[in-house]
Design an enzyme around this catalytic site. Sequence first.
Site, PDB file in Angstrom:
ATOM      1  CE  LYS A  44      -0.189  -0.158   5.048  1.00  0.00           C
ATOM      2  NZ  LYS A  44      -0.918  -0.745   6.189  1.00  0.00           N
ATOM      3  NE  ARG A  65      -6.491   0.399  10.841  1.00  0.00           N
ATOM      4  CZ  ARG A  65      -5.249   0.173  10.404  1.00  0.00           C
ATOM      5  NH1 ARG A  65      -4.381   1.168  10.319  1.00  0.00           N
ATOM      6  NH2 ARG A  65      -4.869  -1.038  10.058  1.00  0.00           N
ATOM      7  CG  HIS A  81      -3.765  -4.510  12.059  1.00  0.00           C
ATOM      8  ND1 HIS A  81      -2.631  -5.054  11.505  1.00  0.00           N
ATOM      9  CD2 HIS A  81      -3.515  -3.179  12.184  1.00  0.00           C
ATOM     10  CE1 HIS A  81      -1.726  -4.095  11.306  1.00  0.00           C
ATOM     11  NE2 HIS A  81      -2.246  -2.950  11.715  1.00  0.00           N
ATOM     12  NE  ARG A 135      -2.771  -7.808   7.929  1.00  0.00           N
ATOM     13  CZ  ARG A 135      -3.323  -8.296   9.023  1.00  0.00           C
ATOM     14  NH1 ARG A 135      -3.940  -9.475   9.002  1.00  0.00           N
ATOM     15  NH2 ARG A 135      -3.293  -7.613  10.146  1.00  0.00           N
ATOM     16  CE1 TYR A 139      11.927  32.987  -0.296  1.00  0.00           C
ATOM     17  CE2 TYR A 139      11.980  30.606  -0.036  1.00  0.00           C
ATOM     18  CZ  TYR A 139      11.804  31.727  -0.837  1.00  0.00           C
ATOM     19  OH  TYR A 139      11.509  31.580  -2.159  1.00  0.00           O
ATOM     20  CB  CYS A 177      13.446  26.852  -0.574  1.00  0.00           C
ATOM     21  SG  CYS A 177      14.699  27.939   0.127  1.00  0.00           S
ATOM     22  CG  MET A 178       8.048  24.227  -3.261  1.00  0.00           C
ATOM     23  SD  MET A 178       6.884  24.981  -4.390  1.00  0.00           S
ATOM     24  CE  MET A 178       5.957  26.046  -3.320  1.00  0.00           C
ATOM     25  CG  ASP A 179      11.187  24.028  -5.922  1.00  0.00           C
ATOM     26  OD1 ASP A 179      10.303  23.155  -5.913  1.00  0.00           O
ATOM     27  OD2 ASP A 179      10.953  25.244  -6.107  1.00  0.00           O
TER      28      ASP A 179
HETATM   29  C1  LIG Z   1      -0.179  -1.655   6.867  1.00  0.00           C
HETATM   30  C2  LIG Z   1      -0.754  -2.899   7.406  1.00  0.00           C
HETATM   31  C3  LIG Z   1       0.048  -4.023   7.634  1.00  0.00           C
HETATM   32  C4  LIG Z   1       1.571  -4.001   7.530  1.00  0.00           C
HETATM   33  O1  LIG Z   1       2.101  -3.613   8.758  1.00  0.00           O
HETATM   34  P1  LIG Z   1       3.688  -3.466   8.979  1.00  0.00           P
HETATM   35  O2  LIG Z   1       3.821  -3.025  10.380  1.00  0.00           O
HETATM   36  O3  LIG Z   1       4.145  -2.451   8.002  1.00  0.00           O
HETATM   37  O4  LIG Z   1       4.256  -4.816   8.712  1.00  0.00           O
HETATM   38  C5  LIG Z   1      -0.577  -5.197   8.021  1.00  0.00           C
HETATM   39  N1  LIG Z   1      -1.912  -5.237   8.188  1.00  0.00           N
HETATM   40  C6  LIG Z   1      -2.708  -4.182   7.997  1.00  0.00           C
HETATM   41  C7  LIG Z   1      -4.163  -4.314   8.213  1.00  0.00           C
HETATM   42  C8  LIG Z   1      -2.151  -2.969   7.610  1.00  0.00           C
HETATM   43  O5  LIG Z   1      -2.947  -1.908   7.438  1.00  0.00           O
END
Ligand SMILES: *Cc1c(COP(=O)(O)O)cnc(C)c1O
Length: 378
Positions: free
Chosen positions: A41, A138, A168, A224, A270, A318-320
Site C-alpha cells: 500500500k 479502527r 490486526h 502481512r 528565507y 525552500c520548496m525546491d
Molecule cells: C499496513 C498494514 C500491515 C503491515 O504492517 P507493517 O507493520 O508495516 O508490517 C498489516 N496489516 C494491515 C491491516 C495494515 O494496514
Amino acid sequence: MSQTFYRDTWAEVDLNAVSHNVSSISQLYREKNVHVMAVVKGNGYGHGAVEVAKTALGSGAKYLAVALLDEAIQLREANITAPILVLGRIRPEDVAIAVQWDVMITVFQVGWLQEAKDYLSEGQSVQIHVKFDTGMGRVGLRSKEEAALLFQFVIEHKSFNLHGIYTHFATADEPDVSFVNEQHERFLSMLEWLKGWGIKAPLIHSGNSAAAMRFPDKMFNVFRLGISMYGLTPSPAITKELPVTLKPAFSLKSRLVQVKELPLGESISYGATYRTKESEWIGTIPIGYADGWLRYHSTSGGEVLINGDRASFVGRICMDQCMVRLSKPVETGTIVTLIGEDGRDKITMDEVAARLGTINYEIPCVIGQRVPRIYVRK
Ligand SMILES: *Cc1c(COP(=O)(O)O)cnc(C)c1O
C-alpha cells in the site's frame, strides 16, 4: 523500469534488499505452512508498489495487500496476477470493479454486504476477507452479535465467497506483549465460536511485520509483511530482539548544484534566519518541501552525508532547494546522501524519523512523486 528524469535528486531502491528481507523472514517459517502477504500500500511505502510487489512475489510471497481498490488495479494493470487483498473498506457500489479485476476485499459490516449485493449481477461473486477488530479500534467486527448477522448473510448469499478471516494488532512492536496476547485470545475465541457454526476460511491472518518476527507461534497460515520487507524495524524498541538482519532498501540522494564560500555574517534562505559565524562553505541541494523534504529537517538539526562527512542544514528549507554548511570545499555535482550509506557513515530512516518526531514508516511515504525512484540490485 526506472523512469526518465532530468533532475539531480532521486531515491535509490535496492530490490535485492527487498528480496533478502522477504526470504529471511520467510525462513523463520520454513517448516510451517505459513505464507507471506506482501503489503505494498501507499505505493509500496513510497518505494514503488509494482517493483516491490514483483520482487516480493519472486522471493516467495504468495499474496499482496494494498489499502485501496485503486492500488490493486494499478498492480493488475502491471500484469501482476497474484491474489491481492484490499485492506481498507471499498465502496459498496464498486464491488463489481473488484470482481472484474479479481481483487479480494475486506468486509466488516452487514449493511455493506446488503448494499453491495445489489451491485453484483446474477452468478457474480466476490472474494471476501472478514475483519475483526480485537483492539485496534479502527475497522472490523467488534462483537459476536455483529459477526452473527454478517456471517448469516454471507451463508445465505452465494455472491460472497469467504476466503479469509483476519485481525490486526495495535502493539505488536512494543516491548510489553500483554495487549498482543489479549488481542490474540480475543481472535482465537472468535475463530472457535465460528467453528461452532461450521464457518471456516482458507486464510486466517493476524500478524504484521513485528508480530511475524516476534511471535511465530501466534501466526496462522498467512502474515502481512509491510515495513520489514523494506528493511526497516517496526520500532526502535524491539530492534535488538529481532531474529533476522534487515537490509534497508531505500536511499535518498542528490547532487550539489552550487558550492560557495561566504564571509562572516552572510545570511542564508528565507527569513535570513541563519548567518555565517565565520567564513563558511555553503552547498545547495536541489530538494525541498515540494518533494516531501519538510522544513522541519532544518529546524531540528538535520544532517546529510557528503563524501562520508556530515553537513548540517542551514537556513530554512525552500520548496525546491535547501542549503548545508560544508566542513570543506567540494566540487559542484558531488553526491549528497540524505538517507542511506556513504562511505563509513550512514543516515538511517530511524535517524530521519527521530529528527521529525515520527516513525520510519512515514518518511519514504512522504517523499513525493516528483522524486524519481531508481531501482538497483546491490
Ligand atoms: C499496513 C498494514 C500491515 C503491515 O504492517 P507493517 O507493520 O508495516 O508490517 C498489516 N496489516 C494491515 C491491516 C495494515 O494496514
